[in-house]
Design a protein around this motif. Sequence first.
Motif: not given
Length: 545
Positions: A487-509
Amino acid sequence: MKKRYLLYFFSLFLSLAGCKDDEITRIEPTGDFNVHFDFPQGEITAPTKLILVNRSRFSEKFLWKFPNGKTLSKQGLSEGATSEKVVPDTLVYAIPGNYKVTLVAWQGGRVDSITREINVVKMKPRIVVPENILVLGEFEFKGLAFKFPDKNLTFSWDFGEPGLTSTLQNPKVIFKTEGIHTVKLTINDGEETLVTTVQVNVKGELAKILYFTDVVTNKIYKYALTTNEATRKVEPLSITTGVNPFGLSVYNGRLYVNEPGNIIKFPSGALPETVAWQNGDGQIYSVDLEGKDKVVLTQNTGLFTGAGTGYQIDPFNHAIDQAGMMYFVIRNNGIRTVSTTAKQVQYPGAFITPAPADNGGTSVSTWVDGAIRIVKNEIWMSKASSAGKAIFVYRKDKTFSKKIDINSAVKSFVVDTVGNKIYFTSNFGTKGLFKCNLDGTNVQLIDDLANFSNQGGANEQTFVTGMALDIRPGDANGGYLYIGFRHNDTIKENVAPANPNASTVNAAEKDKSGIYRYELNGSNAKTFLIKGYAPYGLAIDNTLR
Protein backbone atom coordinates in the motif's frame (compact mmCIF):
# COMPACT_ATOMS: atom_id res chain seq x y z
CA MET A 1 40.28 -111.23 -5.98
CA LYS A 2 37.03 -113.21 -6.49
CA LYS A 3 37.96 -115.51 -3.55
CA ARG A 4 38.29 -112.49 -1.22
CA TYR A 5 34.78 -111.24 -2.11
CA LEU A 6 33.25 -114.66 -1.60
CA LEU A 7 34.84 -114.99 1.83
CA TYR A 8 33.52 -111.52 2.81
CA PHE A 9 29.89 -112.24 1.87
CA PHE A 10 30.00 -115.66 3.50
CA SER A 11 31.18 -114.27 6.82
CA LEU A 12 28.52 -111.48 6.67
CA PHE A 13 25.81 -114.10 6.11
CA LEU A 14 26.97 -116.11 9.13
CA SER A 15 26.93 -113.04 11.37
CA LEU A 16 23.39 -112.10 10.37
CA ALA A 17 22.14 -115.57 10.69
CA GLY A 18 23.43 -115.65 14.23
CA CYS A 19 21.12 -112.80 15.38
CA LYS A 20 17.71 -113.57 16.90
CA ASP A 21 14.66 -111.36 16.46
CA ASP A 22 14.10 -110.84 20.19
CA GLU A 23 17.64 -109.57 20.60
CA ILE A 24 16.91 -106.40 18.44
CA THR A 25 15.34 -104.14 21.17
CA ARG A 26 15.62 -100.48 22.28
CA ILE A 27 18.19 -99.49 24.83
CA GLU A 28 16.64 -99.15 28.30
CA PRO A 29 16.96 -95.62 29.83
CA THR A 30 19.57 -95.64 32.51
CA GLY A 31 21.02 -92.84 34.63
CA ASP A 32 19.64 -90.31 37.09
CA PHE A 33 15.87 -90.35 36.73
CA ASN A 34 14.37 -86.84 36.84
CA VAL A 35 10.97 -85.32 36.01
CA HIS A 36 10.63 -81.64 35.04
CA PHE A 37 9.01 -79.31 32.50
CA ASP A 38 9.03 -75.60 31.67
CA PHE A 39 6.59 -73.04 30.25
CA PRO A 40 7.07 -69.39 29.12
CA GLN A 41 8.11 -67.07 31.92
CA GLY A 42 6.75 -63.59 32.54
CA GLU A 43 3.17 -62.41 32.52
CA ILE A 44 0.79 -64.76 30.73
CA THR A 45 -2.43 -63.09 29.60
CA ALA A 46 -5.72 -64.61 28.56
CA PRO A 47 -6.56 -65.76 25.99
CA THR A 48 -3.23 -67.52 25.62
CA LYS A 49 -1.51 -70.39 23.84
CA LEU A 50 1.26 -72.19 25.73
CA ILE A 51 3.92 -74.60 24.55
CA LEU A 52 5.27 -76.84 27.33
CA VAL A 53 8.89 -78.03 27.25
CA ASN A 54 9.60 -81.51 28.67
CA ARG A 55 12.97 -81.47 30.44
CA SER A 56 12.67 -84.89 32.10
CA ARG A 57 15.71 -87.20 32.00
CA PHE A 58 15.95 -90.93 31.40
CA SER A 59 12.19 -91.56 31.28
CA GLU A 60 10.46 -94.19 29.20
CA LYS A 61 6.84 -93.11 29.52
CA PHE A 62 4.90 -89.89 30.15
CA LEU A 63 1.46 -88.74 31.16
CA TRP A 64 0.42 -85.09 31.10
CA LYS A 65 -2.59 -83.82 33.05
CA PHE A 66 -4.00 -80.34 32.47
CA PRO A 67 -7.55 -80.05 33.85
CA ASN A 68 -9.57 -77.03 32.60
CA GLY A 69 -7.22 -76.67 29.66
CA LYS A 70 -7.68 -77.35 25.96
CA THR A 71 -5.17 -78.47 23.36
CA LEU A 72 -4.64 -77.15 19.86
CA SER A 73 -3.33 -79.41 17.11
CA LYS A 74 -3.54 -79.65 13.34
CA GLN A 75 -6.95 -81.24 13.80
CA GLY A 76 -8.21 -78.23 15.75
CA LEU A 77 -9.13 -77.43 19.34
CA SER A 78 -9.68 -80.41 21.68
CA GLU A 79 -11.23 -80.72 25.13
CA GLY A 80 -8.75 -83.45 26.08
CA ALA A 81 -7.24 -82.94 29.52
CA THR A 82 -4.46 -85.53 29.26
CA SER A 83 -1.71 -86.50 26.83
CA GLU A 84 0.89 -89.31 26.66
CA LYS A 85 3.12 -87.51 24.18
CA VAL A 86 6.65 -86.55 25.05
CA VAL A 87 5.61 -82.97 24.32
CA PRO A 88 1.86 -82.29 24.41
CA ASP A 89 0.01 -80.21 21.87
CA THR A 90 -0.27 -76.44 22.45
CA LEU A 91 -2.29 -75.62 25.57
CA VAL A 92 -5.06 -73.03 25.28
CA TYR A 93 -6.49 -71.09 28.24
CA ALA A 94 -9.36 -68.82 27.22
CA ILE A 95 -10.05 -67.02 30.51
CA PRO A 96 -7.92 -65.82 33.41
CA GLY A 97 -7.25 -68.15 36.34
CA ASN A 98 -4.75 -70.35 38.15
CA TYR A 99 -4.22 -73.61 36.29
CA LYS A 100 -2.29 -76.71 37.39
CA VAL A 101 -0.32 -78.90 35.01
CA THR A 102 1.04 -82.29 36.11
CA LEU A 103 3.66 -84.42 34.38
CA VAL A 104 4.03 -88.09 35.39
CA ALA A 105 7.06 -90.09 34.15
CA TRP A 106 8.20 -93.71 34.48
CA GLN A 107 11.55 -95.46 34.40
CA GLY A 108 11.33 -99.22 34.78
CA GLY A 109 9.43 -99.77 37.98
CA ARG A 110 9.95 -96.22 39.16
CA VAL A 111 7.41 -93.42 38.79
CA ASP A 112 7.65 -89.75 39.64
CA SER A 113 5.64 -86.58 38.94
CA ILE A 114 5.75 -82.81 39.15
CA THR A 115 2.87 -80.33 39.34
CA ARG A 116 3.34 -76.66 38.45
CA GLU A 117 0.87 -73.81 38.64
CA ILE A 118 0.35 -71.44 35.71
CA ASN A 119 -1.15 -68.06 36.53
CA VAL A 120 -3.06 -66.62 33.55
CA VAL A 121 -4.11 -63.01 34.08
CA LYS A 122 -6.52 -60.77 32.22
CA MET A 123 -4.93 -58.88 29.34
CA LYS A 124 -4.51 -55.20 30.11
CA PRO A 125 -6.32 -52.86 27.72
CA ARG A 126 -4.07 -51.57 24.98
CA ILE A 127 -4.33 -48.85 22.34
CA VAL A 128 -2.91 -49.59 18.90
CA VAL A 129 -1.77 -46.24 17.49
CA PRO A 130 -1.54 -45.68 13.71
CA GLU A 131 1.74 -44.46 12.26
CA ASN A 132 2.52 -40.96 11.03
CA ILE A 133 -0.60 -39.17 12.26
CA LEU A 134 -1.17 -35.93 10.36
CA VAL A 135 -3.56 -33.13 11.19
CA LEU A 136 -6.78 -33.27 9.11
CA GLY A 137 -6.03 -36.81 7.95
CA GLU A 138 -8.24 -39.77 8.84
CA PHE A 139 -6.55 -42.39 11.02
CA GLU A 140 -7.85 -45.56 12.67
CA PHE A 141 -7.15 -46.39 16.32
CA LYS A 142 -7.74 -49.88 17.74
CA GLY A 143 -8.73 -50.87 21.24
CA LEU A 144 -7.59 -54.27 22.52
CA ALA A 145 -8.99 -55.79 25.72
CA PHE A 146 -9.93 -59.15 27.22
CA LYS A 147 -13.52 -60.25 26.66
CA PHE A 148 -15.30 -62.71 28.92
CA PRO A 149 -17.30 -65.22 26.83
CA ASP A 150 -20.61 -64.26 28.41
CA LYS A 151 -20.07 -60.51 28.77
CA ASN A 152 -19.92 -57.51 26.44
CA LEU A 153 -17.19 -54.91 26.17
CA THR A 154 -17.87 -51.17 26.07
CA PHE A 155 -15.39 -48.58 24.82
CA SER A 156 -15.16 -44.86 25.53
CA TRP A 157 -12.47 -42.81 23.76
CA ASP A 158 -11.27 -39.27 24.39
CA PHE A 159 -8.72 -38.02 21.84
CA GLY A 160 -7.70 -34.83 23.59
CA GLU A 161 -9.62 -32.36 21.44
CA PRO A 162 -13.01 -30.81 22.23
CA GLY A 163 -15.77 -33.07 20.93
CA LEU A 164 -13.37 -35.67 19.52
CA THR A 165 -14.71 -38.83 21.21
CA SER A 166 -16.01 -42.25 20.20
CA THR A 167 -17.67 -45.39 21.59
CA LEU A 168 -16.46 -47.69 18.81
CA GLN A 169 -13.79 -50.31 19.40
CA ASN A 170 -11.79 -49.18 16.36
CA PRO A 171 -12.72 -45.56 15.63
CA LYS A 172 -11.48 -43.49 12.70
CA VAL A 173 -10.67 -39.95 13.77
CA ILE A 174 -9.53 -36.66 12.26
CA PHE A 175 -7.41 -34.37 14.44
CA LYS A 176 -7.86 -30.66 13.82
CA THR A 177 -4.80 -29.44 15.71
CA GLU A 178 -1.20 -30.57 15.61
CA GLY A 179 1.04 -31.36 18.57
CA ILE A 180 1.03 -33.84 21.48
CA HIS A 181 -2.38 -35.32 22.30
CA THR A 182 -3.25 -37.60 25.23
CA VAL A 183 -5.57 -40.35 24.00
CA LYS A 184 -7.62 -41.97 26.77
CA LEU A 185 -9.50 -45.27 26.42
CA THR A 186 -11.96 -46.41 29.11
CA ILE A 187 -13.15 -50.03 28.87
CA ASN A 188 -15.77 -51.92 30.88
CA ASP A 189 -15.48 -55.71 30.49
CA GLY A 190 -18.56 -56.58 32.55
CA GLU A 191 -16.60 -57.07 35.74
CA GLU A 192 -14.61 -53.87 36.14
CA THR A 193 -13.73 -50.56 34.46
CA LEU A 194 -10.21 -50.21 33.13
CA VAL A 195 -8.43 -47.11 31.79
CA THR A 196 -5.37 -46.78 29.57
CA THR A 197 -3.78 -43.72 27.97
CA VAL A 198 -1.17 -43.03 25.34
CA GLN A 199 0.42 -39.86 24.02
CA VAL A 200 0.49 -39.34 20.27
CA ASN A 201 2.21 -36.68 18.19
CA VAL A 202 -0.09 -35.22 15.57
CA LYS A 203 2.17 -33.81 12.91
CA GLY A 204 1.35 -30.74 10.88
CA GLU A 205 -0.39 -31.22 7.58
CA LEU A 206 1.88 -31.77 4.60
CA ALA A 207 1.32 -28.70 2.50
CA LYS A 208 2.77 -26.34 -0.06
CA ILE A 209 4.75 -23.48 1.47
CA LEU A 210 4.42 -19.86 0.37
CA TYR A 211 7.57 -17.78 0.87
CA PHE A 212 7.70 -13.99 0.63
CA THR A 213 10.05 -11.10 1.32
CA ASP A 214 9.03 -8.10 3.39
CA VAL A 215 10.27 -4.53 2.87
CA VAL A 216 9.21 -3.43 6.38
CA THR A 217 11.32 -5.94 8.33
CA ASN A 218 13.82 -6.97 5.62
CA LYS A 219 13.04 -10.60 6.37
CA ILE A 220 11.84 -13.65 4.45
CA TYR A 221 8.78 -15.44 5.79
CA LYS A 222 7.09 -18.76 5.18
CA TYR A 223 3.41 -19.60 5.31
CA ALA A 224 2.11 -23.16 5.03
CA LEU A 225 -0.92 -23.39 2.72
CA THR A 226 -2.67 -25.99 4.87
CA THR A 227 -6.24 -27.10 4.25
CA ASN A 228 -7.25 -25.88 7.69
CA GLU A 229 -6.66 -22.14 7.51
CA ALA A 230 -7.05 -21.88 11.29
CA THR A 231 -3.71 -23.70 11.73
CA ARG A 232 -1.79 -21.41 9.38
CA LYS A 233 0.83 -19.03 10.72
CA VAL A 234 3.53 -16.72 9.38
CA GLU A 235 7.03 -17.78 10.41
CA PRO A 236 10.21 -15.74 9.87
CA LEU A 237 13.37 -17.29 8.45
CA SER A 238 16.83 -16.59 9.83
CA ILE A 239 18.06 -14.50 6.89
CA THR A 240 18.02 -10.70 6.89
CA THR A 241 17.71 -9.29 3.38
CA GLY A 242 18.79 -6.03 1.79
CA VAL A 243 16.37 -3.18 1.17
CA ASN A 244 14.92 -4.46 -2.12
CA PRO A 245 14.68 -8.27 -2.33
CA PHE A 246 12.70 -8.39 -5.59
CA GLY A 247 13.21 -11.89 -6.97
CA LEU A 248 12.39 -15.05 -5.01
CA SER A 249 12.04 -18.71 -6.03
CA VAL A 250 12.37 -22.23 -4.66
CA TYR A 251 14.55 -24.82 -6.32
CA ASN A 252 15.97 -28.13 -5.08
CA GLY A 253 15.28 -27.42 -1.42
CA ARG A 254 16.74 -23.90 -1.38
CA LEU A 255 15.48 -20.33 -1.72
CA TYR A 256 17.04 -18.08 -4.36
CA VAL A 257 16.93 -14.30 -3.95
CA ASN A 258 17.66 -11.41 -6.33
CA GLU A 259 18.50 -8.08 -4.72
CA PRO A 260 19.02 -5.12 -7.07
CA GLY A 261 20.56 -3.08 -4.29
CA ASN A 262 19.73 0.48 -3.30
CA ILE A 263 18.72 2.00 -6.63
CA ILE A 264 15.60 0.59 -8.25
CA LYS A 265 14.99 3.27 -10.88
CA PHE A 266 16.91 5.57 -13.17
CA PRO A 267 17.74 8.73 -11.16
CA SER A 268 16.18 11.87 -12.62
CA GLY A 269 18.60 14.28 -14.24
CA ALA A 270 22.27 13.84 -15.05
CA LEU A 271 24.48 12.80 -12.17
CA PRO A 272 28.27 12.84 -12.05
CA GLU A 273 29.87 9.45 -12.45
CA THR A 274 31.71 9.98 -9.17
CA VAL A 275 28.54 9.49 -7.13
CA ALA A 276 29.44 6.26 -5.33
CA TRP A 277 25.94 4.90 -4.88
CA GLN A 278 25.58 4.58 -8.64
CA ASN A 279 28.04 1.69 -8.57
CA GLY A 280 26.70 -1.83 -8.74
CA ASP A 281 25.63 -3.38 -5.43
CA GLY A 282 23.12 -6.05 -6.47
CA GLN A 283 23.57 -9.74 -5.69
CA ILE A 284 22.04 -13.17 -6.20
CA TYR A 285 22.22 -15.64 -3.34
CA SER A 286 20.55 -18.74 -1.94
CA VAL A 287 19.69 -19.98 1.55
CA ASP A 288 18.21 -23.19 2.85
CA LEU A 289 14.50 -23.38 3.64
CA GLU A 290 15.12 -22.10 7.16
CA GLY A 291 17.02 -19.07 5.92
CA LYS A 292 20.46 -20.40 6.84
CA ASP A 293 23.61 -21.37 4.93
CA LYS A 294 23.75 -18.31 2.68
CA VAL A 295 25.63 -18.87 -0.58
CA VAL A 296 26.31 -15.91 -2.89
CA LEU A 297 26.11 -17.05 -6.52
CA THR A 298 27.29 -13.79 -8.02
CA GLN A 299 27.24 -10.07 -7.32
CA ASN A 300 27.54 -6.87 -9.29
CA THR A 301 30.42 -4.77 -8.02
CA GLY A 302 30.99 -2.88 -11.27
CA LEU A 303 31.61 0.86 -11.21
CA PHE A 304 29.19 3.20 -12.92
CA THR A 305 30.86 4.58 -16.03
CA GLY A 306 27.81 5.28 -18.12
CA ALA A 307 24.83 3.50 -19.65
CA GLY A 308 24.78 -0.26 -19.12
CA THR A 309 27.18 -0.20 -16.15
CA GLY A 310 27.04 0.04 -12.37
CA TYR A 311 23.58 0.04 -10.82
CA GLN A 312 21.93 -0.26 -14.26
CA ILE A 313 22.83 -3.96 -14.52
CA ASP A 314 21.88 -5.04 -10.99
CA PRO A 315 19.67 -8.21 -10.94
CA PHE A 316 15.91 -7.69 -10.61
CA ASN A 317 13.88 -10.87 -11.19
CA HIS A 318 14.73 -14.43 -12.18
CA ALA A 319 13.43 -17.86 -13.16
CA ILE A 320 15.08 -21.28 -12.77
CA ASP A 321 14.68 -24.14 -15.22
CA GLN A 322 14.57 -27.86 -14.36
CA ALA A 323 18.29 -28.24 -14.98
CA GLY A 324 19.11 -25.63 -12.34
CA MET A 325 20.05 -22.76 -14.64
CA MET A 326 18.90 -19.32 -13.46
CA TYR A 327 17.84 -16.74 -16.04
CA PHE A 328 17.53 -13.18 -14.72
CA VAL A 329 16.63 -9.74 -16.03
CA ILE A 330 18.15 -6.40 -15.05
CA ARG A 331 16.76 -2.99 -16.06
CA ASN A 332 16.66 -2.93 -19.81
CA ASN A 333 19.66 -4.88 -21.01
CA GLY A 334 18.12 -8.30 -21.59
CA ILE A 335 18.67 -11.70 -20.03
CA ARG A 336 21.68 -13.08 -18.16
CA THR A 337 22.32 -16.54 -16.71
CA VAL A 338 24.08 -18.16 -13.78
CA SER A 339 23.99 -21.73 -12.46
CA THR A 340 22.26 -22.36 -9.15
CA THR A 341 25.38 -24.29 -8.09
CA ALA A 342 27.65 -21.27 -8.65
CA LYS A 343 29.60 -19.75 -5.76
CA GLN A 344 30.96 -16.22 -6.02
CA VAL A 345 31.42 -16.42 -9.79
CA GLN A 346 32.12 -13.38 -11.95
CA TYR A 347 29.01 -11.35 -12.68
CA PRO A 348 27.71 -12.64 -16.04
CA GLY A 349 27.35 -10.66 -19.23
CA ALA A 350 24.39 -10.63 -21.59
CA PHE A 351 22.90 -13.98 -22.66
CA ILE A 352 19.97 -12.74 -24.76
CA THR A 353 19.41 -9.13 -25.81
CA PRO A 354 16.10 -8.53 -27.60
CA ALA A 355 16.78 -7.29 -31.13
CA PRO A 356 14.69 -4.83 -33.19
CA ALA A 357 13.76 -7.74 -35.46
CA ASP A 358 12.02 -9.40 -32.51
CA ASN A 359 9.77 -6.37 -32.27
CA GLY A 360 8.89 -5.91 -35.91
CA GLY A 361 11.95 -3.77 -36.61
CA THR A 362 11.56 -1.33 -33.71
CA SER A 363 14.30 -1.21 -31.09
CA VAL A 364 13.39 -2.16 -27.51
CA SER A 365 16.67 -0.97 -25.98
CA THR A 366 14.93 1.75 -23.97
CA TRP A 367 12.11 -0.53 -22.83
CA VAL A 368 12.41 -1.46 -19.16
CA ASP A 369 12.53 -5.19 -18.44
CA GLY A 370 9.65 -6.61 -16.44
CA ALA A 371 9.62 -10.23 -15.33
CA ILE A 372 10.92 -13.57 -16.58
CA ARG A 373 9.48 -17.10 -16.51
CA ILE A 374 10.33 -20.55 -17.86
CA VAL A 375 7.29 -21.90 -19.73
CA LYS A 376 7.46 -25.31 -21.43
CA ASN A 377 11.25 -25.05 -21.56
CA GLU A 378 11.19 -21.64 -23.25
CA ILE A 379 12.23 -18.30 -21.77
CA TRP A 380 9.47 -15.70 -21.49
CA MET A 381 10.47 -12.11 -20.62
CA SER A 382 8.25 -9.05 -20.45
CA LYS A 383 8.73 -5.34 -21.08
CA ALA A 384 7.10 -2.69 -18.93
CA SER A 385 6.84 0.98 -17.88
CA SER A 386 6.19 3.95 -20.18
CA ALA A 387 7.60 2.41 -23.38
CA GLY A 388 7.68 -1.34 -22.82
CA LYS A 389 4.91 -3.64 -23.97
CA ALA A 390 4.47 -7.33 -24.75
CA ILE A 391 6.15 -10.61 -23.76
CA PHE A 392 9.08 -11.93 -25.82
CA VAL A 393 9.72 -15.68 -26.01
CA TYR A 394 13.16 -17.22 -26.65
CA ARG A 395 14.51 -20.73 -26.93
CA LYS A 396 17.38 -22.02 -24.80
CA ASP A 397 19.70 -21.76 -27.83
CA LYS A 398 19.09 -17.96 -27.74
CA THR A 399 16.95 -17.92 -30.89
CA PHE A 400 13.78 -15.87 -31.02
CA SER A 401 10.53 -17.84 -30.83
CA LYS A 402 7.66 -15.33 -30.82
CA LYS A 403 6.26 -12.11 -29.47
CA ILE A 404 3.06 -12.12 -27.44
CA ASP A 405 1.68 -8.67 -28.17
CA ILE A 406 -0.54 -7.86 -25.20
CA ASN A 407 -0.44 -4.13 -26.04
CA SER A 408 0.15 -3.33 -22.40
CA ALA A 409 3.12 -2.78 -20.12
CA VAL A 410 3.75 -6.13 -18.43
CA LYS A 411 5.55 -5.51 -15.15
CA SER A 412 5.10 -9.02 -13.75
CA PHE A 413 3.32 -12.14 -14.93
CA VAL A 414 2.67 -15.83 -14.34
CA VAL A 415 1.48 -18.45 -16.82
CA ASP A 416 -1.27 -20.94 -16.04
CA THR A 417 -0.61 -23.81 -18.45
CA VAL A 418 -3.56 -25.76 -17.02
CA GLY A 419 -6.16 -23.05 -17.51
CA ASN A 420 -4.27 -21.61 -20.52
CA LYS A 421 -4.14 -18.08 -19.15
CA ILE A 422 -1.53 -15.39 -18.57
CA TYR A 423 -2.03 -13.32 -15.41
CA PHE A 424 -0.09 -10.07 -15.49
CA THR A 425 0.19 -6.66 -13.88
CA SER A 426 0.63 -3.38 -15.73
CA ASN A 427 2.48 -0.45 -14.18
CA PHE A 428 1.76 2.18 -16.82
CA GLY A 429 -1.38 3.48 -18.51
CA THR A 430 -4.29 1.44 -17.24
CA LYS A 431 -2.70 -0.07 -14.16
CA GLY A 432 -3.83 -3.18 -12.38
CA LEU A 433 -4.05 -6.96 -12.53
CA PHE A 434 -5.19 -8.54 -15.81
CA LYS A 435 -5.61 -11.92 -17.46
CA CYS A 436 -5.53 -12.93 -21.12
CA ASN A 437 -5.20 -15.97 -23.36
CA LEU A 438 -1.79 -17.50 -23.99
CA ASP A 439 -1.58 -15.65 -27.31
CA GLY A 440 -2.27 -12.28 -25.65
CA THR A 441 -5.88 -11.96 -26.80
CA ASN A 442 -8.97 -11.34 -24.70
CA VAL A 443 -7.34 -9.08 -22.10
CA GLN A 444 -9.56 -8.60 -19.04
CA LEU A 445 -9.07 -6.39 -15.99
CA ILE A 446 -9.32 -8.31 -12.73
CA ASP A 447 -8.37 -5.64 -10.18
CA ASP A 448 -7.17 -2.05 -10.51
CA LEU A 449 -5.00 -2.49 -7.40
CA ALA A 450 -5.99 0.91 -6.06
CA ASN A 451 -3.60 2.62 -3.64
CA PHE A 452 -0.64 0.57 -4.73
CA SER A 453 2.74 2.06 -3.77
CA ASN A 454 4.08 4.73 -6.14
CA GLN A 455 7.68 3.57 -5.73
CA GLY A 456 9.81 4.20 -8.79
CA GLY A 457 7.97 7.25 -10.01
CA ALA A 458 5.33 7.68 -12.71
CA ASN A 459 7.31 6.29 -15.66
CA GLU A 460 9.14 3.46 -13.94
CA GLN A 461 6.84 2.39 -11.16
CA THR A 462 8.14 -0.63 -9.25
CA PHE A 463 4.57 -1.90 -8.79
CA VAL A 464 3.98 -5.67 -8.38
CA THR A 465 7.22 -7.65 -8.20
CA GLY A 466 5.82 -10.86 -6.71
CA MET A 467 3.15 -13.14 -8.18
CA ALA A 468 2.62 -16.85 -7.52
CA LEU A 469 0.18 -19.45 -8.85
CA ASP A 470 -1.20 -22.19 -6.61
CA ILE A 471 -2.74 -24.62 -9.10
CA ARG A 472 -5.12 -27.11 -7.45
CA PRO A 473 -6.82 -29.29 -10.09
CA GLY A 474 -9.04 -31.02 -7.53
CA ASP A 475 -10.17 -27.76 -5.93
CA ALA A 476 -13.54 -26.31 -6.87
CA ASN A 477 -11.80 -22.97 -7.47
CA GLY A 478 -9.11 -24.54 -9.61
CA GLY A 479 -6.50 -22.88 -7.42
CA TYR A 480 -5.39 -19.42 -6.45
CA LEU A 481 -3.30 -16.47 -7.60
CA TYR A 482 -1.27 -14.59 -5.00
CA ILE A 483 -0.13 -10.97 -5.42
CA GLY A 484 2.25 -9.05 -3.18
CA PHE A 485 0.41 -5.80 -2.37
CA ARG A 486 2.34 -2.84 -0.94
CA HIS A 487 0.00 0.00 0.00
CA ASN A 488 1.15 3.54 -0.74
CA ASP A 489 0.77 4.43 2.95
CA THR A 490 3.19 1.63 3.85
CA ILE A 491 5.91 2.45 1.34
CA LYS A 492 6.03 5.33 -1.12
CA GLU A 493 8.32 7.22 -3.45
CA ASN A 494 10.80 9.52 -1.76
CA VAL A 495 10.45 13.08 -3.04
CA ALA A 496 14.23 13.57 -3.00
CA PRO A 497 15.39 12.02 -6.30
CA ALA A 498 19.06 12.21 -5.34
CA ASN A 499 18.44 9.77 -2.49
CA PRO A 500 19.50 6.29 -3.62
CA ASN A 501 17.01 4.68 -1.25
CA ALA A 502 14.15 6.07 -3.29
CA SER A 503 11.33 5.05 -1.03
CA THR A 504 10.04 5.75 2.46
CA VAL A 505 8.74 2.94 4.68
CA ASN A 506 6.04 3.63 7.29
CA ALA A 507 5.82 0.54 9.51
CA ALA A 508 2.83 2.02 11.36
CA GLU A 509 0.75 1.51 8.20
CA LYS A 510 1.91 -2.05 7.47
CA ASP A 511 -1.56 -3.54 8.07
CA LYS A 512 -2.75 -1.92 4.85
CA SER A 513 -0.35 -4.15 2.92
CA GLY A 514 -0.15 -7.91 2.52
CA ILE A 515 -0.76 -10.73 0.05
CA TYR A 516 -3.96 -10.72 -1.99
CA ARG A 517 -5.56 -14.02 -2.92
CA TYR A 518 -7.69 -14.45 -6.04
CA GLU A 519 -9.68 -17.56 -6.92
CA LEU A 520 -8.79 -18.62 -10.44
CA ASN A 521 -12.40 -19.26 -11.38
CA GLY A 522 -13.25 -15.69 -10.37
CA SER A 523 -16.22 -16.79 -8.29
CA ASN A 524 -15.41 -14.61 -5.29
CA ALA A 525 -13.80 -11.26 -4.64
CA LYS A 526 -10.15 -10.99 -3.65
CA THR A 527 -9.24 -11.45 0.00
CA PHE A 528 -6.18 -10.74 2.08
CA LEU A 529 -4.41 -14.05 2.60
CA ILE A 530 -1.91 -12.30 4.89
CA LYS A 531 -1.84 -8.74 6.24
CA GLY A 532 0.83 -6.70 8.00
CA TYR A 533 3.65 -7.28 5.51
CA ALA A 534 4.77 -5.42 2.38
CA PRO A 535 6.02 -8.15 0.02
CA TYR A 536 8.36 -7.89 -2.94
CA GLY A 537 9.17 -11.48 -3.98
CA LEU A 538 6.73 -14.41 -3.75
CA ALA A 539 7.42 -18.10 -4.34
CA ILE A 540 5.62 -21.39 -3.71
CA ASP A 541 7.39 -24.60 -2.81
CA ASN A 542 5.19 -27.23 -4.46
CA THR A 543 6.88 -30.07 -2.57
CA LEU A 544 4.54 -30.99 0.29
CA ARG A 545 6.37 -30.48 3.59
